[in-house]
Design a protein around this motif. Sequence first.
Motif, PDB file in Angstrom:
ATOM      1  N   ILE A   5      22.093  37.952 -11.114  1.00 43.02           N
ATOM      2  CA  ILE A   5      20.759  37.677 -11.653  1.00 43.02           C
ATOM      3  C   ILE A   5      20.703  36.183 -11.974  1.00 43.02           C
ATOM      4  O   ILE A   5      21.335  35.710 -12.918  1.00 43.02           O
ATOM      5  CB  ILE A   5      20.468  38.507 -12.913  1.00 43.02           C
ATOM      6  CG1 ILE A   5      20.625  40.001 -12.604  1.00 43.02           C
ATOM      7  CG2 ILE A   5      19.068  38.210 -13.434  1.00 43.02           C
ATOM      8  CD1 ILE A   5      19.710  40.514 -11.514  1.00 43.02           C
ATOM      9  N   ASN A  83      21.277  28.097  -6.458  1.00 38.30           N
ATOM     10  CA  ASN A  83      21.101  29.126  -7.474  1.00 38.30           C
ATOM     11  C   ASN A  83      22.280  29.080  -8.451  1.00 38.30           C
ATOM     12  O   ASN A  83      23.433  28.976  -8.029  1.00 38.30           O
ATOM     13  CB  ASN A  83      21.038  30.505  -6.822  1.00 38.30           C
ATOM     14  CG  ASN A  83      19.845  30.653  -5.906  1.00 38.30           C
ATOM     15  OD1 ASN A  83      18.737  30.266  -6.263  1.00 38.30           O
ATOM     16  ND2 ASN A  83      20.060  31.211  -4.722  1.00 38.30           N
ATOM     17  N   VAL A 144      22.548  35.699  -5.272  1.00 38.04           N
ATOM     18  CA  VAL A 144      21.500  36.625  -5.726  1.00 38.04           C
ATOM     19  C   VAL A 144      21.889  38.064  -5.383  1.00 38.04           C
ATOM     20  O   VAL A 144      22.190  38.373  -4.224  1.00 38.04           O
ATOM     21  CB  VAL A 144      20.146  36.288  -5.073  1.00 38.04           C
ATOM     22  CG1 VAL A 144      19.048  37.184  -5.640  1.00 38.04           C
ATOM     23  CG2 VAL A 144      19.796  34.819  -5.279  1.00 38.04           C
ATOM     24  N   LEU A 146      21.152  41.621  -4.302  1.00 36.86           N
ATOM     25  CA  LEU A 146      20.063  42.241  -3.560  1.00 36.86           C
ATOM     26  C   LEU A 146      20.486  43.599  -3.018  1.00 36.86           C
ATOM     27  O   LEU A 146      21.674  43.877  -2.852  1.00 36.86           O
ATOM     28  CB  LEU A 146      19.633  41.340  -2.391  1.00 36.86           C
ATOM     29  CG  LEU A 146      19.061  39.971  -2.771  1.00 36.86           C
ATOM     30  CD1 LEU A 146      18.926  39.089  -1.542  1.00 36.86           C
ATOM     31  CD2 LEU A 146      17.727  40.117  -3.481  1.00 36.86           C
ATOM     32  N   ILE A 160      12.585  40.708  -0.514  1.00 37.27           N
ATOM     33  CA  ILE A 160      12.599  39.828  -1.686  1.00 37.27           C
ATOM     34  C   ILE A 160      11.260  39.944  -2.404  1.00 37.27           C
ATOM     35  O   ILE A 160      10.228  39.536  -1.874  1.00 37.27           O
ATOM     36  CB  ILE A 160      12.847  38.362  -1.281  1.00 37.27           C
ATOM     37  CG1 ILE A 160      13.998  38.263  -0.278  1.00 37.27           C
ATOM     38  CG2 ILE A 160      13.099  37.506  -2.517  1.00 37.27           C
ATOM     39  CD1 ILE A 160      15.313  38.802  -0.766  1.00 37.27           C
ATOM     40  N   HIS A 163       8.972  37.997  -7.823  1.00 35.81           N
ATOM     41  CA  HIS A 163       9.691  37.416  -8.962  1.00 35.81           C
ATOM     42  C   HIS A 163      10.995  36.784  -8.505  1.00 35.81           C
ATOM     43  O   HIS A 163      11.318  35.649  -8.894  1.00 35.81           O
ATOM     44  CB  HIS A 163       9.968  38.472 -10.024  1.00 35.81           C
ATOM     45  CG  HIS A 163      10.802  37.945 -11.169  1.00 35.81           C
ATOM     46  ND1 HIS A 163      10.271  37.176 -12.173  1.00 35.81           N
ATOM     47  CD2 HIS A 163      12.135  38.054 -11.429  1.00 35.81           C
ATOM     48  CE1 HIS A 163      11.234  36.835 -13.014  1.00 35.81           C
ATOM     49  NE2 HIS A 163      12.373  37.353 -12.585  1.00 35.81           N
ATOM     50  N   THR A 164      11.767  37.508  -7.692  1.00 31.49           N
ATOM     51  CA  THR A 164      13.048  36.982  -7.215  1.00 31.49           C
ATOM     52  C   THR A 164      12.839  35.741  -6.356  1.00 31.49           C
ATOM     53  O   THR A 164      13.579  34.761  -6.459  1.00 31.49           O
ATOM     54  CB  THR A 164      13.802  38.054  -6.408  1.00 31.49           C
ATOM     55  OG1 THR A 164      14.014  39.200  -7.246  1.00 31.49           O
ATOM     56  CG2 THR A 164      15.146  37.549  -5.926  1.00 31.49           C
ATOM     57  N   THR A 168      14.487  31.870  -7.460  1.00 30.56           N
ATOM     58  CA  THR A 168      15.681  31.528  -6.683  1.00 30.56           C
ATOM     59  C   THR A 168      15.300  30.614  -5.518  1.00 30.56           C
ATOM     60  O   THR A 168      14.126  30.284  -5.324  1.00 30.56           O
ATOM     61  CB  THR A 168      16.357  32.790  -6.115  1.00 30.56           C
ATOM     62  OG1 THR A 168      15.523  33.358  -5.095  1.00 30.56           O
ATOM     63  CG2 THR A 168      16.584  33.835  -7.198  1.00 30.56           C
TER      64      THR A 168
END
Length: 220
Positions: A5, A83, A144, A146, A160, A163-164, A168
Motif C-alpha cells: 500500500i 512508489n 504496489v 495488486l 487499476i 484511487h490506486t 502511485t
Amino acid sequence: MFTGIIESVGSLRKIERRGDDIRLSVASGKLDLSDVRLGDSIATHGVCLTVVACMNDGYVADISAETVSLTGFSHYQVGDKVNLEKAVTPTTRLGGHMVSGHVDGVARVDDRQYRGKAIEFWLTAPAHLARYIAHKGSITIDGVSLTVNEVSGNRFRLTIVPHTAGETTLVDLKMGDTVNIEVDLIARHLERLMNYDSDKPDVPESTVTMDLLARSGFLR
C-alpha cells in the motif's frame, strides 16, 4: 516486510554509479521520515532498500549489483518517479499482502485500456516466474499490491482503480514499459518445501503432497 500500500510518490534526486553498484538519493515527497533511522528499510518502486543517510525531505540508499540485475534500476534516470512505502510496524494495517521487497524480475506492459474509470493492463512476465502468478492471486508491481484478474500463459491482466492510479506511478505506465515484479512469497516457499527432498536426499521426504494441498484449500 511491507504491504504494497503506497504511502507516497517520490522521485530520484541523484544516481551515482559505483562500479556495478548504485548509490541512490531519493526525494521522498509526502512520506513522513520523522521516525526513519539509519538502517531502516523503505520499499522504493518495490525494492527493499536500506537507508544509509536521511534528510528531512529524502534519503540515500545503496543498491547492489544483484538488485540492479533483477530490477529496472539500471535504466532509471534522475527525475523518474518512484512508489514509496516504509516497512510495517506491529500496529500497521495489512491492507495489501505480504511483500518482502525482494524483486524477482521485470515484466513488460503489453496493453493498456480504460474500462469505465479503471485502467486495465496486460503484462508479460518472464517464463520462469509465470508459474507463481495465479488468477485472483496477489502480485507486486513497482511496489504496489495488486490482484491478478486473468492469466494466459505468462501474460496476466491487472485492473487499476482510480484511487490506486492517483496515488502511485501506475497511471503513467504505457505500452512497452517495464515494471519491477515480486510474486507471492508463499507460492515460492511452498514450491521449495515440496521439492526440498529432491535437493537434499538425506533429508526425510516431505509430507506435503498435492492431495494434502487440495484438501486444505490451496488447490482447485
